[in-house]
Design a protein around this motif. Structure first.
Motif, PDB file in Angstrom:
ATOM      1  N   ASP A 191      -5.056 -18.444  -0.818  1.00 13.67           N
ATOM      2  CA  ASP A 191      -4.244 -17.515  -1.619  1.00 13.67           C
ATOM      3  C   ASP A 191      -3.181 -16.859  -0.757  1.00 13.67           C
ATOM      4  O   ASP A 191      -3.416 -16.549   0.417  1.00 13.67           O
ATOM      5  CB  ASP A 191      -5.132 -16.415  -2.223  1.00 13.67           C
ATOM      6  CG  ASP A 191      -5.934 -16.893  -3.417  1.00 13.67           C
ATOM      7  OD1 ASP A 191      -5.352 -17.576  -4.276  1.00 13.67           O
ATOM      8  OD2 ASP A 191      -7.133 -16.586  -3.475  1.00 13.67           O
ATOM      9  N   ASP A 193      -0.057 -13.603  -1.212  1.00 18.42           N
ATOM     10  CA  ASP A 193       0.386 -12.523  -2.100  1.00 18.42           C
ATOM     11  C   ASP A 193       1.462 -13.015  -3.062  1.00 18.42           C
ATOM     12  O   ASP A 193       1.442 -12.704  -4.258  1.00 18.42           O
ATOM     13  CB  ASP A 193       0.922 -11.349  -1.275  1.00 18.42           C
ATOM     14  CG  ASP A 193      -0.175 -10.667  -0.480  1.00 18.42           C
ATOM     15  OD1 ASP A 193      -1.290 -10.538  -1.014  1.00 18.42           O
ATOM     16  OD2 ASP A 193       0.064 -10.284   0.671  1.00 18.42           O
ATOM     17  N   GLU A 194       2.403 -13.784  -2.533  1.00 12.13           N
ATOM     18  CA  GLU A 194       3.512 -14.257  -3.365  1.00 12.13           C
ATOM     19  C   GLU A 194       3.017 -15.192  -4.465  1.00 12.13           C
ATOM     20  O   GLU A 194       3.436 -15.086  -5.631  1.00 12.13           O
ATOM     21  CB  GLU A 194       4.544 -14.976  -2.495  1.00 12.13           C
ATOM     22  CG  GLU A 194       5.788 -15.411  -3.257  1.00 12.13           C
ATOM     23  CD  GLU A 194       6.823 -16.061  -2.355  1.00 12.13           C
ATOM     24  OE1 GLU A 194       7.832 -16.538  -2.894  1.00 12.13           O
ATOM     25  OE2 GLU A 194       6.616 -16.090  -1.129  1.00 12.13           O
ATOM     26  N   ASP A 195       2.109 -16.099  -4.120  1.00 10.18           N
ATOM     27  CA  ASP A 195       1.588 -17.036  -5.123  1.00 10.18           C
ATOM     28  C   ASP A 195       0.819 -16.302  -6.219  1.00 10.18           C
ATOM     29  O   ASP A 195       0.903 -16.666  -7.398  1.00 10.18           O
ATOM     30  CB  ASP A 195       0.664 -18.058  -4.461  1.00 10.18           C
ATOM     31  CG  ASP A 195       1.426 -19.040  -3.591  1.00 10.18           C
ATOM     32  OD1 ASP A 195       2.666 -19.110  -3.704  1.00 10.18           O
ATOM     33  OD2 ASP A 195       0.782 -19.726  -2.769  1.00 10.18           O
ATOM     34  N   CYS A 196       0.070 -15.262  -5.834  1.00 11.33           N
ATOM     35  CA  CYS A 196      -0.736 -14.539  -6.813  1.00 11.33           C
ATOM     36  C   CYS A 196       0.125 -13.703  -7.760  1.00 11.33           C
ATOM     37  O   CYS A 196      -0.331 -13.314  -8.835  1.00 11.33           O
ATOM     38  CB  CYS A 196      -1.756 -13.643  -6.106  1.00 11.33           C
ATOM     39  SG  CYS A 196      -3.055 -14.583  -5.255  1.00 11.33           S
ATOM     40  N   ARG A 197       1.363 -13.423  -7.349  1.00 14.80           N
ATOM     41  CA  ARG A 197       2.262 -12.677  -8.239  1.00 14.80           C
ATOM     42  C   ARG A 197       2.931 -13.589  -9.270  1.00 14.80           C
ATOM     43  O   ARG A 197       3.561 -13.115 -10.209  1.00 14.80           O
ATOM     44  CB  ARG A 197       3.329 -11.955  -7.412  1.00 14.80           C
ATOM     45  CG  ARG A 197       2.827 -10.715  -6.703  1.00 14.80           C
ATOM     46  CD  ARG A 197       3.972  -9.890  -6.145  1.00 14.80           C
ATOM     47  NE  ARG A 197       4.604 -10.528  -5.012  1.00 14.80           N
ATOM     48  CZ  ARG A 197       4.271 -10.289  -3.740  1.00 14.80           C
ATOM     49  NH1 ARG A 197       3.291  -9.437  -3.468  1.00 14.80           N
ATOM     50  NH2 ARG A 197       4.890 -10.891  -2.750  1.00 14.80           N
ATOM     51  N   ASN A 198       2.793 -14.903  -9.082  1.00 12.29           N
ATOM     52  CA  ASN A 198       3.410 -15.864  -9.989  1.00 12.29           C
ATOM     53  C   ASN A 198       2.315 -16.658 -10.704  1.00 12.29           C
ATOM     54  O   ASN A 198       1.712 -17.559 -10.113  1.00 12.29           O
ATOM     55  CB  ASN A 198       4.321 -16.815  -9.200  1.00 12.29           C
ATOM     56  CG  ASN A 198       5.129 -17.718 -10.107  1.00 12.29           C
ATOM     57  OD1 ASN A 198       4.684 -18.137 -11.165  1.00 12.29           O
ATOM     58  ND2 ASN A 198       6.342 -18.026  -9.681  1.00 12.29           N
ATOM     59  N   ALA A 233      -5.972 -10.176  -5.278  1.00 12.15           N
ATOM     60  CA  ALA A 233      -5.288  -9.902  -6.544  1.00 12.15           C
ATOM     61  C   ALA A 233      -6.300  -9.961  -7.681  1.00 12.15           C
ATOM     62  O   ALA A 233      -7.395 -10.516  -7.527  1.00 12.15           O
ATOM     63  CB  ALA A 233      -4.167 -10.907  -6.778  1.00 12.15           C
ATOM     64  N   LYS A 234      -5.931  -9.382  -8.823  1.00 12.46           N
ATOM     65  CA  LYS A 234      -6.821  -9.423  -9.979  1.00 12.46           C
ATOM     66  C   LYS A 234      -7.134 -10.856 -10.371  1.00 12.46           C
ATOM     67  O   LYS A 234      -8.243 -11.171 -10.774  1.00 12.46           O
ATOM     68  CB  LYS A 234      -6.174  -8.690 -11.159  1.00 12.46           C
ATOM     69  CG  LYS A 234      -6.093  -7.189 -10.991  1.00 12.46           C
ATOM     70  CD  LYS A 234      -5.459  -6.574 -12.216  1.00 12.46           C
ATOM     71  CE  LYS A 234      -5.324  -5.075 -12.057  1.00 12.46           C
ATOM     72  NZ  LYS A 234      -4.660  -4.461 -13.232  1.00 12.46           N
ATOM     73  N   CYS A 236      -6.759 -14.611  -8.668  1.00 15.06           N
ATOM     74  CA  CYS A 236      -6.440 -15.400  -7.481  1.00 15.06           C
ATOM     75  C   CYS A 236      -7.429 -16.546  -7.410  1.00 15.06           C
ATOM     76  O   CYS A 236      -8.444 -16.556  -8.125  1.00 15.06           O
ATOM     77  CB  CYS A 236      -6.489 -14.549  -6.208  1.00 15.06           C
ATOM     78  SG  CYS A 236      -8.072 -13.718  -5.912  1.00 15.06           S
ATOM     79  N   SER A 293      -2.943  -2.107  -7.624  1.00 17.32           N
ATOM     80  CA  SER A 293      -1.483  -2.132  -7.656  1.00 17.32           C
ATOM     81  C   SER A 293      -0.949  -0.723  -7.817  1.00 17.32           C
ATOM     82  O   SER A 293      -1.594   0.135  -8.408  1.00 17.32           O
ATOM     83  CB  SER A 293      -0.988  -3.014  -8.805  1.00 17.32           C
ATOM     84  OG  SER A 293      -1.535  -2.586 -10.031  1.00 17.32           O
ATOM     85  N   THR A 296       1.537   1.374 -11.805  1.00 17.79           N
ATOM     86  CA  THR A 296       1.442   0.766 -13.119  1.00 17.79           C
ATOM     87  C   THR A 296       1.343   1.813 -14.219  1.00 17.79           C
ATOM     88  O   THR A 296       1.730   1.556 -15.351  1.00 17.79           O
ATOM     89  CB  THR A 296       0.229  -0.177 -13.198  1.00 17.79           C
ATOM     90  OG1 THR A 296      -0.949   0.571 -12.860  1.00 17.79           O
ATOM     91  CG2 THR A 296       0.387  -1.337 -12.236  1.00 17.79           C
TER      92      THR A 296
END
Length: 509
Positions: A191, A193-198, A233-234, A236, A293, A296
């Motif tokens: 995993d 961070d960038e991949d988990c945001r997409n 991430a929530k 992943c 996060s 929010t």
């Protein structure tokens, strides 16, 4: 690979070679002695690891390390996810397990996959270097380097095991070591961070694992599926893998009592030092497997000047006591905050928010009253619902009497006995509109105060499922609600005469 990647990998190799060079072989052992000792060590995987990798295993294992090692080694067909905090050696323990299984002939084909091929090569490097340079492995298992089949991302050792480094999205289909399909599929640092945001990228990576990599295994032969990674991430890949695994081992840097889970290596002081230098958001994700996060729900949280206290008609000093009388880092935080309202704006003036003893919590009330210094009226409250009432009567009231006697003055704290609704819903419903409309101000003179910083952290990390402590926001909600209630009490009663209620009154509904 870029030039920088190659330089980094070269430094990594030099480091591991230095470790391996410090592992002496045993002199004077006959072949019979070596064979006997090898059989004895293989019966005890933990002793085997300590013998062959003394420089890596320089700290005593914690119980969770030993349990994981034995659990994985005992099962030929197994699916495990290690979500251990940073500094708990999950990748190193995975290496110990895989080296044991391959050198003892239990497993024959290791596919190591990571987010990129460079990352996978970096993770595979210590395996290759130990095969090349570890004197004890050479002494007990023979020379392992196979000429012509030995590269940084694909090599076959003479013990019969093949190792391949793969980046997410590469082509592993049909991977074989002669007739053997991969019997260890190991995912590490998969995993990002960038991949988990997409969500689309995350879906592609998971589909590649399930559809391409996992499919290389044999149906008829037992296979080890091993993942190493934190819950960053929530949603992943580690979380998805953990939900499917036979065992998902989640270990944080501290246990539920706030103590180091690996005290042989990480002392409380060392942990405090590291965590003090990063944000709570990153600390929760990297060291506590708790991805949260920011912003929010509470996005503004403005700082500003607080008017002179004498201008406020009254202030509310509201306390939210945690049930524990300990300072454990895992306990709830006690909160006490001074709030007021002037010309339609709420002000969070000063307070305390920390894990403290009950006696110190009571002393906070006196400290805040000293701060106000009689400039305006202050109403002191403490949360006191039905469950808390015995504690309020039997613990806090005696402590209050003792503190009054000690300070030689009286102070009265009224219990807030209102029946409260769900904590998260109440905080969001009552405070989010205030923040959205910019109708509150946090005292900028307290901006560097650790208690105010923790309050802001709790607001920033607030979510409806409460992944982080929300005792500070809960306390502020209590104070602001009582301001509204007290203000209503102070409004004059408006009376309407009978004449005004006549039928011809155009304002009558």
């Amino acid at each position: 690979m870029t030039i920088e990647d190659r330089k980094a990998l070269q430094r990594w190799e030099e480091y591991h070679k230095a470790i391996a060079s410090g592992i002496p072989a045993e002199n004077g052992l006959s072949k019979r002695d070596i064979e006997k000792k090898r059989r004895e060590l293989e019966k005890d995987p933990v002793a085997w690891i300590k013998y062959f990798f003394p420089k890596y295993a320089k700290y005593d294992f914690a119980p969770f390390h030993v349990k994981a090692i034995m659990r994985v080694i005992e099962h030929d067909e197994w699916y495990e996810v290690l979500s251990w905090s940073r500094e708990l050696a999950k990748s190193t323990v995975a290496m110990f397990i895989i080296m044991f299984l391959t050198l003892t002939g239990r497993k024959k084909f290791v596919c190591l996959a990571s987010a990129t091929e460079t990352s996978a090569i970096r993770l595979l490097t210590p395996y290759r270097l130990n095969f090349e340079n570890n004197p004890r492995i050479k002494q007990f298992y023979g020379e392992q380097v196979t000429l012509g089949a030995w590269t940084e991302k694909d090599f076959s050792a003479r013990c019969g095991a093949k190792f391949v480094a793969l980046g997410a999205g590469s082509a592993p289909r049909g991977a074989r070591n002669e007739e053997i399909r991969p019997d260890i599929i190991y995912m590490d640092d998969y995993d990002t961070d960038e991949d988990c945001r997409n969500p689309e990228t995350l879906k592609k990576k998971w589909d590649w694992f399930e559809g391409a990599l996992y499919g290389t295994r044999s149906i008829s032969e037992p296979t080890l599926i091993l993942w190493c990674g934190n819950i960053i991430a929530k949603d992943c890949c580690i979380r998805r893998a953990g939900e499917k695994a036979r065992h998902w081992d989640i270990v944080n840097i501290r246990d539920k009592n706030g103590k180091s889970t690996w005290p042989q290596k990480n002392t409380e002081e060392q942990i405090d030092t590291v965590l003090s230098n990063i944000s709570q958001k990153n600390a929760q994700a990297e060291y506590f497997n708790n991805p949260v996060s920011e912003g929010t729900i509470f996005r503004n949280l403005p700082f500003g000047k607080v008017p002179p206290l004498k201008k406020f008609p009254f202030l509310i000093l509201y306390g939210d006591p945690a049930p524990s009388n300990k300072r454990h880092k895992a306990d709830s935080t006690k909160a006490l905050w001074l709030v007021g309202k002037l010309k339609g704006t709420y002000y969070v003036i000063k307070g305390f928010l920390a894990r403290e003893l009950n006696a110190n919590f009571i002393s906070w009330y006196f400290d805040i009253m000293d701060f106000v210094g009689g400039k305006t009226n202050v109403y002191c409250y403490m949360e006191n619902n039905t469950l808390q009432d015995p504690f309020f009567e039997q613990v806090f009231k005696p402590l209050l009497r003792e503190e009054c006697k000690k300070r030689k003055r009286e102070l009265y704290i009224k219990g807030d006995e209102r029946k409260k609704t769900d904590k998260a819903t109440r905080i969001e419903a009552n405070l989010e509109p205030i923040d959205r409309n910019g109708a509150w101000v946090f005292n900028e003179d307290e901006k560097d105060n650790p208690h105010m910083q923790e309050l802001i952290n709790q607001f920033k990390l607030f979510e409806m499922h409460l992944p982080y402590n929300a005792d500070g926001p809960d306390c502020i909600e209590g104070g602001i609600t009582l301001i509204a209630s007290k203000t209503a009490e102070m409004q004059p009663i408006v009376t309407i005469s009978y004449e005004e209620l006549k039928e011809d009154n155009p304002y009558r509904m």
